[in-house]
Structure formats: structure tokens, C-alpha cells
Design a protein around this motif. Structure first.
Motif, PDB file in Angstrom:
ATOM      1  N   GLU A  97       0.836  -1.209   0.000  1.00 34.27           N
ATOM      2  CA  GLU A  97       0.000   0.000   0.000  1.00 34.27           C
ATOM      3  C   GLU A  97       0.862   1.247   0.000  1.00 34.27           C
ATOM      4  OE1 GLU A  97      -3.967   0.480   1.797  1.00 34.27           O
ATOM      5  OE2 GLU A  97      -3.409  -1.247   3.005  1.00 34.27           O
ATOM      6  N   LEU A 100       2.403   1.506  -3.641  1.00 36.35           N
ATOM      7  CA  LEU A 100       1.448   1.842  -4.692  1.00 36.35           C
ATOM      8  C   LEU A 100       0.778   3.198  -4.484  1.00 36.35           C
ATOM      9  CD1 LEU A 100      -0.265  -1.553  -5.583  1.00 36.35           C
ATOM     10  CD2 LEU A 100       1.752  -0.482  -6.557  1.00 36.35           C
ATOM     11  N   THR A 101       0.898   3.775  -3.279  1.00 41.71           N
ATOM     12  CA  THR A 101       0.338   5.120  -3.097  1.00 41.71           C
ATOM     13  C   THR A 101       1.436   6.171  -3.073  1.00 41.71           C
ATOM     14  OG1 THR A 101       0.354   4.856  -0.696  1.00 41.71           O
ATOM     15  CG2 THR A 101      -1.682   4.296  -1.825  1.00 41.71           C
ATOM     16  N   SER A 102       2.678   5.760  -3.329  1.00 41.04           N
ATOM     17  CA  SER A 102       3.774   6.724  -3.449  1.00 41.04           C
ATOM     18  C   SER A 102       3.862   7.168  -4.905  1.00 41.04           C
ATOM     19  CB  SER A 102       5.091   6.071  -3.034  1.00 41.04           C
ATOM     20  OG  SER A 102       5.067   5.766  -1.675  1.00 41.04           O
ATOM     21  N   PRO A 103       4.424   8.360  -5.121  1.00 38.92           N
ATOM     22  CA  PRO A 103       4.533   8.831  -6.512  1.00 38.92           C
ATOM     23  C   PRO A 103       5.573   8.047  -7.306  1.00 38.92           C
ATOM     24  CG  PRO A 103       5.461  10.453  -5.004  1.00 38.92           C
ATOM     25  CD  PRO A 103       4.890   9.363  -4.164  1.00 38.92           C
ATOM     26  N   ARG A 250      -4.226  -4.512  -9.309  1.00 34.97           N
ATOM     27  CA  ARG A 250      -4.789  -3.276  -8.809  1.00 34.97           C
ATOM     28  C   ARG A 250      -6.253  -3.154  -9.241  1.00 34.97           C
ATOM     29  NH1 ARG A 250      -1.296   1.287 -10.853  1.00 34.97           N
ATOM     30  NH2 ARG A 250      -0.032   0.813  -9.049  1.00 34.97           N
ATOM     31  N   TRP A 251      -6.538  -3.510 -10.494  1.00 33.03           N
ATOM     32  CA  TRP A 251      -7.913  -3.392 -10.963  1.00 33.03           C
ATOM     33  C   TRP A 251      -8.822  -4.406 -10.294  1.00 33.03           C
ATOM     34  CZ3 TRP A 251     -10.229   0.306 -13.733  1.00 33.03           C
ATOM     35  CH2 TRP A 251      -9.391   1.237 -14.347  1.00 33.03           C
ATOM     36  N   GLY A 253      -8.372  -5.476  -7.356  1.00 34.65           N
ATOM     37  CA  GLY A 253      -8.496  -5.075  -5.950  1.00 34.65           C
ATOM     38  C   GLY A 253      -8.012  -6.146  -5.062  1.00 34.65           C
TER      39      GLY A 253
ATOM     40  N   ARG B  45      -8.822   4.018  -0.322  1.00 34.78           N
ATOM     41  CA  ARG B  45      -7.854   3.452  -1.262  1.00 34.78           C
ATOM     42  C   ARG B  45      -8.045   4.015  -2.659  1.00 34.78           C
ATOM     43  NH1 ARG B  45      -7.493  -2.970   0.273  1.00 34.78           N
ATOM     44  NH2 ARG B  45      -5.845  -2.735   1.813  1.00 34.78           N
ATOM     45  N   THR B  48      -6.512   7.550  -2.636  1.00 35.19           N
ATOM     46  CA  THR B  48      -5.052   7.555  -2.610  1.00 35.19           C
ATOM     47  C   THR B  48      -4.446   6.957  -3.872  1.00 35.19           C
ATOM     48  OG1 THR B  48      -5.092   5.424  -1.497  1.00 35.19           O
ATOM     49  CG2 THR B  48      -4.874   7.360  -0.107  1.00 35.19           C
ATOM     50  N   GLY B  49      -5.288   6.428  -4.751  1.00 36.10           N
ATOM     51  CA  GLY B  49      -4.754   5.863  -5.984  1.00 36.10           C
ATOM     52  C   GLY B  49      -4.239   4.454  -5.835  1.00 36.10           C
ATOM     53  N   TYR B  50      -4.543   3.818  -4.694  1.00 44.84           N
ATOM     54  CA  TYR B  50      -4.105   2.430  -4.518  1.00 44.84           C
ATOM     55  C   TYR B  50      -4.867   1.519  -5.461  1.00 44.84           C
ATOM     56  CZ  TYR B  50      -3.359  -2.098  -2.295  1.00 44.84           C
ATOM     57  OH  TYR B  50      -3.047  -3.411  -2.062  1.00 44.84           O
ATOM     58  N   MET B  51      -6.142   1.806  -5.648  1.00 42.83           N
ATOM     59  CA  MET B  51      -6.920   1.032  -6.609  1.00 42.83           C
ATOM     60  C   MET B  51      -7.848   1.973  -7.371  1.00 42.83           C
ATOM     61  SD  MET B  51      -9.750  -0.742  -4.190  1.00 42.83           S
ATOM     62  CE  MET B  51      -8.709  -2.017  -3.525  1.00 42.83           C
ATOM     63  N   PRO B  52      -8.110   1.646  -8.626  1.00 43.44           N
ATOM     64  CA  PRO B  52      -9.001   2.509  -9.404  1.00 43.44           C
ATOM     65  C   PRO B  52     -10.463   2.172  -9.102  1.00 43.44           C
ATOM     66  CG  PRO B  52      -8.145   0.743 -10.772  1.00 43.44           C
ATOM     67  CD  PRO B  52      -7.587   0.522  -9.403  1.00 43.44           C
ATOM     68  N   LYS B  73      -0.510  11.612  -6.237  1.00 38.77           N
ATOM     69  CA  LYS B  73       0.116  10.894  -5.120  1.00 38.77           C
ATOM     70  C   LYS B  73       1.184  11.752  -4.436  1.00 38.77           C
ATOM     71  CE  LYS B  73      -0.757   6.346  -7.013  1.00 38.77           C
ATOM     72  NZ  LYS B  73      -0.204   5.229  -7.789  1.00 38.77           N
ATOM     73  N   TYR B  78      -0.787   9.002   3.142  1.00 41.26           N
ATOM     74  CA  TYR B  78      -1.786   7.979   3.432  1.00 41.26           C
ATOM     75  C   TYR B  78      -1.313   7.086   4.567  1.00 41.26           C
ATOM     76  CZ  TYR B  78      -4.667   3.781   2.481  1.00 41.26           C
ATOM     77  OH  TYR B  78      -5.499   2.707   2.579  1.00 41.26           O
ATOM     78  N   PRO B  80      -2.523   3.735   5.960  1.00 39.65           N
ATOM     79  CA  PRO B  80      -3.469   2.639   5.798  1.00 39.65           C
ATOM     80  C   PRO B  80      -3.882   2.072   7.158  1.00 39.65           C
ATOM     81  CG  PRO B  80      -1.452   2.266   4.527  1.00 39.65           C
ATOM     82  CD  PRO B  80      -1.195   3.381   5.471  1.00 39.65           C
TER      83      PRO B  80
END
Lengths: 253, 335
Positions: A97, A100-103, A250-251, A253, B45, B48-52, B73, B78, B80
């Protein structure tokens, strides 16, 4: 690039902060030392016979090439346990997490992990430099085949690491990742065994796919473009599939 | 600052989040409230762009999270639900690593790490391995990690989970101090937290937004008119009669205390404050006024009310509940 290196550095640190790296390097050194002694003893007895018959002996062909080929077998067993944790552990502990949430782009993460695993692999190979060094000290092998041999081993390892990353990205379970990776490595290893029982086209394809076939020339000092293309495209494809896998995950989930 | 537009997330046949929309303004603290499994984490999530999202979109600081993920981002911190720590890393090493991947300039990494450790009070464990930390420290290292790149937007998934009461208060103070410079969304299922820290609340249940408002307004909306609760030491029927005569009082409900003090609930005409009149009506007759307080529903009651009644939950607004009966507060709210 800085991001890639930050991830790579973290990966290497993770190997060396835990016992993983030391266990791998230690046992690899033990195994390689055994191979070295065994092959060296065989080589000395053989060279004694040969010199009595007046035939020349070649350290490179009769000692270093088999050593490299043996190393590649050990690598086959060791690499799955290096790559199994790359993604599986991040997913399990939830640190994925953070990544994947870092730039960061997926490719930056993947390349970072790839470089990290390759660094540990290179550290393993570095152990063997000691043994080869002894040969240079006491004998006079050619330098070029040794260098290309290492290059070949690194390239082959790169292919394995890219496959290992892909498989690790597909599961949360490290044991599953390791087992599947090992099975795939082994299959890539022996895929040409059935080539002689197939048609001419299949034979060519299967032989080309085999990872070992390409290593052979490297250990003899030959850097053939065909082999380079094979290894580099193999790695690129493996990393590409890993990126697809991470994105799909990611899609879903 | 944050815009969530018609976001829906489906996991196969399961719909976790169903057409959620809300906005968070700059500098605001938004509480995200809902029972476990309501879709809080999924929504966070997505932001934050973790999942679309399956449908809809989220915009953070003007950047669509899906179209320009890196820009979005860069502006988001974030935390979690489980702090994303690497157990083998030391706290300071971990924060240095996070600073690098979050894009903190090389020259500022050390200053930022030190500053954030100071702010979240974890400097004393800087040399410890993350895996050895207590739950409270882990949570704070997680918070430190989210603050490192000084993001405009902070998304905190249950920031006070697992903390002891003192740490909870400290963390709330920290979060309040961060508002203004930062826009904060925090999720929780602990209700006092929301009324104490947040300016606005989004209540979500079964993947849908049930209500969006300030904690005060929510309370007022649920309660149609202002109600007062009184405890009077005096004869029940007389008390009832006397209070009914007070100007502005629209209804009196009596609950006789079986010989002891009587409990009375008084409703007044549209928010008119009748407390003074009520007090003097009781005292001038020589009865003892033991208690007099407005019967505002606690957030907890509103929450239960909103999340347990599906009929009202389907509406974006809040339907007023039945007028509560005196002494039956508990039953009404848990119904």
C-alpha cells in the motif's frame, strides 16, 4: 532513477538486515567450494595423465567452464528463494500500500526490485571470484572466457529474476511463489531435452528456448549477439509481464 | 481539495462502494464514519490511488487520481489501516526510505525525517526496528510516514486504532494542529473521535453515503425540535400541569418516578430556548430542580439511527425519528 535506486537500496538492505543474505551466501560458498575442490582434483589427475601422453591441457575448457555450468545449476535452486519474497511479502504485510500510493510508476518499483535481487545474486557470484583468483595465482588461464562466463551467468540470472518477480507478483504466499518459480526455472532448463524427438522446427525452437544452451558459448569466451538478444528480450518480457500483473492486481483489488 | 464523484467499486459480484460523492474543502477535517465493512477503506484506497474505481472518479488537489496518478500521489499522505512498516528496518531508516520514494529533495530528507519524528513523538525509538515496536508506536510511525513529504492531503484510515487513551488525545491534537495547512480525511468507527476532531462528517453504510453534515447539524437534524430533559422533585401531575403553562412549550411528557423525583421531557416551539422559564416555573413552586439539560442526541445515537434503518438510509437526507419518549432514550436509539 532516484526512485528506482531507493527501492533497490531498500531491497538490498532487507536481504542484508535479515539472515537471508548471509545464509544464501554462506551456503553458496560451501557448495561452490565443494564443486571447486571436486573439479580441481579431477582436473589435476586428468592433466597429469594428459601431460604423460604429451597432450596439452586447458584450464579454461576443462576446469572453469564446468565450474560455471555447475554454478548455474546451484543458481537454479537458489534464485527462487531470493525472488519469492519480492512482491509476495509486500502484499502480505501491507507495505505494498505504501509503494502503490507513493509517486512511483509500477516500472520504477519493478526495476528497483529487479536491481535489488540482482545485487544479491552478484554478491553470490562474487564469492566465486576467490576460487577463480586462486587459479590465476597458481596457473595461467585466459581472462576473457572468465569474464564472459560471469557475464553469461549474470544474464541468465537476470532472466530467472524476471520470471521470479512475475510469479511473486501473482501470489501472497511466498512458498507458492518459490515452488512455482523453481518449476518454471527447471522447465526452462530442460526444455530442449525432448527436442531430438520432435520435428526439425520444434527442435530449433525448443533448443533456442533453453536457458543452458545460451550459457555454453559465454563460458567459452564467445559473446554471440543471438544469445544477448535471447537474454535481454527474455528479461524485458519478464519485467513487462510483471508490470501487467501488478496493474491487473490493482484493478481486481 | 478532494472531490469524489459518483465513485463505485465492485469486487466481482460484491459492490463495496455504491455511487459515493462528496467534497472536502482546503484545510478541512472530514470524518468518515461507518460500521466495519461499510466501504471506508475502499473509498480511501480509491482516493489515494491504490486502486481505481469501477466507475466515477476521484480528484485530489486538482489532479485526477487515475489520469495523473504521480501528481496526485505527490500531494497525498496515506496512513493505511495497518501501518505499512518493514519489520527489519529501523525507524529512522524506514522514514528515510519513505522520504526518498515520496520525492523529498535529497538535501531535505534528514531535516524532514527529524522534524516528523519530533512531531509524532517517535524520536526515542528512532534506532529500534519497526517490527519490535508496540502497536501505539507503529501507528505513530505510520502517521509520521504519511506526513514526510508535507502533503496537502492526508488520508488517515483509523489513525487512533490501537492507541491508549493518552496517545489518542495526543494524536487527535496532532491531527487538529495539522488541519489548516493540510486537508484531512480520517475514518473511524469511534464516534466521539469524529465530534471532537472533525468539522464535517460523512456517514457511510453498506457502501452508500447516508449523511454529510457537521456533527452539530447532524444532531439537530435528527432531533426535529429542541427537547429538554428535567428531573424534578415534586408531585408528578402538578409538575406536568405547571410546565405546560410555560410560554413556548409545545409538549410535556411525564414519566413518574414512583414516589421519587419525576422525569419530564419538554419540547419547545422551533428551537425556542425555554430553559429559564422552565427553571423558574419549577423553583417558584418550591419543588427541587435536580436536572435540566437539552436532550441532544449524541452522535452515537444518530449513527445507529442512520445505519440501522434502511428506509432512511436510502435517502440522502435524514428523516426525523419518532419523538423520543422520556426515559426511553436507550430503546429508541437502539431500535
Amino acid at each position: 532513477m532516484r526512485n528506482v535506486l531507493a527501492i533497490a537500496h531498500k531491497e538490498v538492505k532487507a536481504y542484508f538486515d535479515s539472515p537471508i543474505a548471509y545464509v544464501f551466501i554462506g551456503f553458496f560458498a560451501l557448495l561452490f567450494g565443494y564443486f571447486f575442490v571436486a573439479l580441481l582434483s579431477f582436473f589435476t589427475s586428468q592433466s597429469m595423465q594428459m601431460s604423460m601422453m604429451g597432450a596439452p591441457v586447458n584450464v579454461n575448457q576443462q576446469l572453469i567452464t564446468p565450474l560455471f555450468l555447475n554454478t548455474s545449476v546451484v543458481v537454479l535452486f537458489v534464485l527462487p528463494s531470493i525472488t519469492m519474497r519480492t512482491y509476495a511479502e509486500e502484499k502480505r504485510s501491507g507495505t505494498i500500500e505504501l509503494l502503490l500510493t507513493s509517486p512511483l510508476t509500477d516500472m520504477q518499483i519493478i526495476l528497483g526490485k529487479f536491481i535489488g535481487a540482482m545485487t544479491l545474486y552478484a554478491a553470490l557470484l562474487a564469492v566465486t571470484v576467490v576460487h577463480i583468483g586462486v587459479l590465476f595465482w597458481k596457473g595461467n588461464p585466459e581472462v576473457l572466457p572468465v569474464l564472459t562466463g560471469y557475464l553469461g551467468l549474470l544474464l541468465m540470472g537476470g532472466c530467472f529474476v524476471s520470471v521470479g518477480l512475475l510469479i511473486s507478483s501473482l501470489t501472497k504466499n511466498q512458498i507458492v511463489a518459490a515452488m512455482v518459480t523453481f518449476a518454471v526455472f527447471l522447465l526452462l532448463w530442460v526444455i530442449d531435452w525432448i527436442s531430438q524427438f520432435t520435428g526439425p522446427l520444434a527442435q530449433q525452437v525448443l533448443t533456442y528456448l533453453s536457458v543452458t544452451q545460451h550459457l555454453d558459448d559465454f563460458t567459452r569466451g564467445v559473446v554471440d549477439t543471438k544469445h544477448l538478444v535471447y537474454y535481454v528480450s527474455f528479461m524485458a518480457f519478464g519485467l513487462f509481464l510483471t508490470a501487467r500483473s501488478v496493474d491487473t492486481e490493482r484493478w481486481r483489488g | 481539495m478532494i472531490e469524489v464523484q459518483h465513485v463505485t467499486k465492485r469486487y466481482g459480484p460484491v459492490t463495496a462502494v455504491d455511487d459515493i460523492s462528496f467534497r472536502v474543502e482546503r484545510g478541512e477535517i472530514l470524518g468518515f464514519l461507518g460500521p466495519n465493512g461499510a466501504g471506508k477503506t475502499t473509498t480511501m484506497r480509491i482516493i489515494t490511488g491504490y486502486m481505481p474505481p469501477t466507475e466515477g472518479r476521484a480528484i485530489v488537489a486538482g489532479f485526477d487520481v487515475l489520469e495523473q496518478p504521480i501528481e496526485a500521489k505527490r500531494r497525498t499522505g496515506y496512513l493505511p489501516e495497518t501501518p505499512p512498516l518493514y519489520p527489519d528496518m529501523r525507524v529512522s531508516e524506514y522514514l528515510t526510505f519513505v522520504a526518498k520514494v515520496k520525492g523529498v529533495a535529497r538535501s531535505q530528507v534528514k531535516a524532514r525525517v527529524d522534524g516528523v519524528m519530533e512531531r509524532t513523538r517517535i524520536a526515542d525509538v528512532a534506532r529500534r526496528q519497526c517490527g519490535q515496536l508496540s502497536k501505539g508506536y507503529r501507528q505513530r510511525v505510520g502517521l509520521a510516514q504519511a506526513l514526510l513529504h508535507d502533503p496537502e492531503v492526508l488520508i488517515l484510515d483509523e489513525p487512533t486504532a490501537g492507541l491508549d487513551p493518552k496517545q489518542i488525545i495526543e494524536t487527535r491534537q496532532l491531527i487538529k494542529a495539522l488541519a489548516g495547512d493540510h486537508t484531512i480525511v480520517l475514518s473511524t468507527h469511534i464516534l466521539p473521535e469524529v465530534s471532537q476532531t472533525c468539522q464535517r462528517v460523512v456517514i457511510i453504510n453498506k457502501g452508500r453515503v447516508v449523511a454529510v453534515d457537521t456533527p452539530e447539524n447532524l444532531t439537530a437534524r435528527v432531533r426535529g425540535s429542541e427537547a429538554m430533559y428535567l428531573q424534578v422533585d415534586g408531585p408528578g401531575p402538578d409538575v406536568s400541569a405547571a410546565l405546560t403553562q410555560v410560554p413556548g412549550v409545545s409538549g410535556v411528557t411525564l414519566n413518574d418516578g414512583a414516589g421519587g423525583p419525576v422525569s419530564v421531557e419538554v419540547t419547545s416551539e422551533d428551537g425556542r430556548d425555554v430553559r429559564r422559564e422552565l427553571a423558574s416555573a419549577v423553583v417558584s413552586r418550591g419543588w427541587g430542580l435536580l436536572e435540566l439539560r437539552p436532550m441532544r442526541l449524541s452522535l452515537e445515537e444518530i449513527f445507529l439511527h442512520l445505519t440501522t434503518e434502511d428506509t432512511t438510509a436510502a435517502e440522502p437526507g435524514v428523516a426525523p425519528p419518532e419523538p423520543p419518549q422520556p426515559g426511553q432514550e436507550e430503546e429508541t436509539t437502539h431500535a
